[in-house]
Design a protein around this motif. Structure first.
Motif, PDB file in Angstrom:
ATOM      1  N   GLY A 217      36.460  11.144  75.127  1.00 51.35           N
ATOM      2  CA  GLY A 217      36.671  12.567  74.912  1.00 51.35           C
ATOM      3  C   GLY A 217      36.434  12.954  73.465  1.00 51.35           C
ATOM      4  N   ALA A 218      36.854  14.173  73.130  1.00 48.69           N
ATOM      5  CA  ALA A 218      36.621  14.713  71.791  1.00 48.69           C
ATOM      6  C   ALA A 218      37.912  15.214  71.161  1.00 48.69           C
ATOM      7  N   GLY A 219      39.033  14.581  71.498  1.00 51.09           N
ATOM      8  CA  GLY A 219      40.322  15.067  71.022  1.00 51.09           C
ATOM      9  C   GLY A 219      40.825  14.452  69.737  1.00 51.09           C
TER      10      GLY A 219
ATOM     11  N   GLY B 200      37.605  14.309  63.612  1.00 53.32           N
ATOM     12  CA  GLY B 200      36.769  13.514  62.729  1.00 53.32           C
ATOM     13  C   GLY B 200      35.888  12.500  63.433  1.00 53.32           C
ATOM     14  N   TYR B 201      36.082  12.344  64.755  1.00 50.20           N
ATOM     15  CA  TYR B 201      35.327  11.346  65.499  1.00 50.20           C
ATOM     16  C   TYR B 201      34.326  11.950  66.487  1.00 50.20           C
ATOM     17  N   GLY B 202      34.384  13.256  66.707  1.00 52.40           N
ATOM     18  CA  GLY B 202      33.485  13.868  67.667  1.00 52.40           C
ATOM     19  C   GLY B 202      33.688  13.309  69.056  1.00 52.40           C
ATOM     20  N   ASN B 203      32.595  13.199  69.809  1.00 52.02           N
ATOM     21  CA  ASN B 203      32.668  12.610  71.150  1.00 52.02           C
ATOM     22  C   ASN B 203      32.862  11.101  71.009  1.00 52.02           C
ATOM     23  N   LEU B 204      34.014  10.638  71.450  1.00 52.44           N
ATOM     24  CA  LEU B 204      34.468   9.278  71.138  1.00 52.44           C
ATOM     25  C   LEU B 204      34.748   8.483  72.401  1.00 52.44           C
ATOM     26  N   ILE B 205      34.387   7.200  72.344  1.00 51.22           N
ATOM     27  CA  ILE B 205      34.773   6.244  73.381  1.00 51.22           C
ATOM     28  C   ILE B 205      35.568   5.126  72.718  1.00 51.22           C
TER      29      ILE B 205
ATOM     30  N   SER C 251      37.588  -1.486  70.434  1.00 46.03           N
ATOM     31  CA  SER C 251      36.429  -1.024  69.677  1.00 46.03           C
ATOM     32  C   SER C 251      36.254   0.463  69.920  1.00 46.03           C
ATOM     33  N   ALA C 252      35.725   1.166  68.913  1.00 48.18           N
ATOM     34  CA  ALA C 252      35.575   2.618  68.988  1.00 48.18           C
ATOM     35  C   ALA C 252      34.146   3.009  68.635  1.00 48.18           C
TER      36      ALA C 252
ATOM     37  N   ALA D 211      29.883  15.137  62.652  1.00 46.52           N
ATOM     38  CA  ALA D 211      29.269  14.309  61.609  1.00 46.52           C
ATOM     39  C   ALA D 211      28.159  15.117  60.940  1.00 46.52           C
ATOM     40  N   ASP D 212      27.710  14.637  59.763  1.00 42.93           N
ATOM     41  CA  ASP D 212      26.692  15.355  59.012  1.00 42.93           C
ATOM     42  C   ASP D 212      25.274  14.943  59.374  1.00 42.93           C
ATOM     43  N   ARG D 213      25.130  13.902  60.189  1.00 46.16           N
ATOM     44  CA  ARG D 213      23.817  13.437  60.620  1.00 46.16           C
ATOM     45  C   ARG D 213      23.982  12.607  61.885  1.00 46.16           C
ATOM     46  N   VAL D 214      22.876  12.323  62.543  1.00 47.28           N
ATOM     47  CA  VAL D 214      22.920  11.465  63.724  1.00 47.28           C
ATOM     48  C   VAL D 214      23.285  10.045  63.282  1.00 47.28           C
ATOM     49  N   LYS D 215      24.334   9.496  63.906  1.00 45.68           N
ATOM     50  CA  LYS D 215      24.758   8.133  63.585  1.00 45.68           C
ATOM     51  C   LYS D 215      25.815   7.705  64.584  1.00 45.68           C
ATOM     52  N   LEU D 216      26.018   6.402  64.628  1.00 46.07           N
ATOM     53  CA  LEU D 216      27.140   5.847  65.378  1.00 46.07           C
ATOM     54  C   LEU D 216      28.152   5.314  64.369  1.00 46.07           C
ATOM     55  N   HIS D 217      29.380   5.799  64.458  1.00 42.58           N
ATOM     56  CA  HIS D 217      30.466   5.192  63.687  1.00 42.58           C
ATOM     57  C   HIS D 217      31.156   4.211  64.624  1.00 42.58           C
ATOM     58  N   PHE D 218      31.163   2.930  64.230  1.00 39.93           N
ATOM     59  CA  PHE D 218      31.658   1.856  65.088  1.00 39.93           C
ATOM     60  C   PHE D 218      32.821   1.144  64.406  1.00 39.93           C
TER      61      PHE D 218
END
Length: 241
Positions: free
Chosen positions: A166-168, A171-176, A186-187, A216-223
């Motif tokens: 979800g997106a709740g 700072g993480y946007g759409n998150l799994i 893992s996130a 986020a300010d650009r396309v990326k994966l935060h892991f």
């Protein structure tokens, strides 16, 4: 699950003593809700599923927790002394729940692994193939930022099941968030599309999302990889590439 509302009005001591779980304040395995907390954030910081917190605390309204409320964050009957849990909230200072130091990880055996972390045999893989944009920093960046194009596949780094989609979480946007065992989560953040649902089992290498730039300010994966709720450097658990 969306962000959980927290009542942030001052709580006088007399009133605080009547809040749910007040008798457990300060005990190992429990957490006192702070201003700005959400149930999802508390669960992530303690390496748990928000659904488990709802069940362990018999919460009648999963969308409302109160400042000063005390939540059970370890399973009933768990041996907190053996877990050596250290909780580090996102963007906050470390809160030691159990101060007993964790055992040192075993030395790697030549030819069996290129990682330096003890991953309980999970064998984490890289969740995306793009270039590394930013490495782990205990203060500024709780994981790795991996570049790519919008729509690039995001893969499950190890077998597990989805405890949040979800997106709740601000700072993480759409998150799994995947739970791999009782030690590791893992996130995967900032996705443009989520391809799995909560409680779903996933396999290592399975496509679980599409890369994007939500919150986020650009396309990326935060892991992130979290060991008993504490962010750890994913590079120590991932193979060289």
């Amino acid at each position: 699950m969306q962000g959980v509302t927290v009542r942030s009005a001052p709580v006088p001591a007399l009133i605080a003593s009547t809040l749910p779980g007040a008798e457990n304040a300060g005990k190992p395995g429990y957490y006192t809700v702070q201003k700005g907390d959400t149930l999802t954030r508390v669960a992530l910081d303690h390496g748990q599923s928000w659904r488990d917190l709802v069940r362990w605390n018999s919460l009648s309204n999963a969308h409302l927790i109160e400042v000063g409320q005390v939540l059970r964050v370890l399973p009933p009957g768990a041996s907190v002394e053996a877990k050596g849990v250290v909780v580090q909230p996102i963007g906050g200072s470390a809160e030691v729940v159990v101060s007993k130091p964790a055992a040192s990880p075993p030395l790697p055996v030549a030819g069996t692994s290129t990682t330096t972390g003890n991953d309980d045999g999970l064998g984490f893989i890289w969740p995306a193939s793009g270039n590394l944009l930013a490495g782990f920093d205990d203060v500024k960046n709780k994981g790795l930022d991996i570049g790519g194009k919008a729509g690039d596949p995001v893969l499950a780094a190890a077998d597990g099941h989805v405890v949040y989609a979800g997106a709740g979480l601000r700072g993480y946007g759409n998150l799994i968030i995947l739970k791999h065992n009782n030690t590791f989560l893992s996130a995967y953040a900032h996705n443009q599309a989520l391809l799995v649902k909560e409680d779903q089992k996933v396999n290592k290498g399975q496509k679980i999302a599409e890369m994007g730039k939500t919150d986020a300010d650009r396309v990326k994966l935060h892991f992130e990889i979290r060991r008993q709720g504490k962010p750890v450097d994913p590079a120590k658990y991932l193979p060289s590439r």
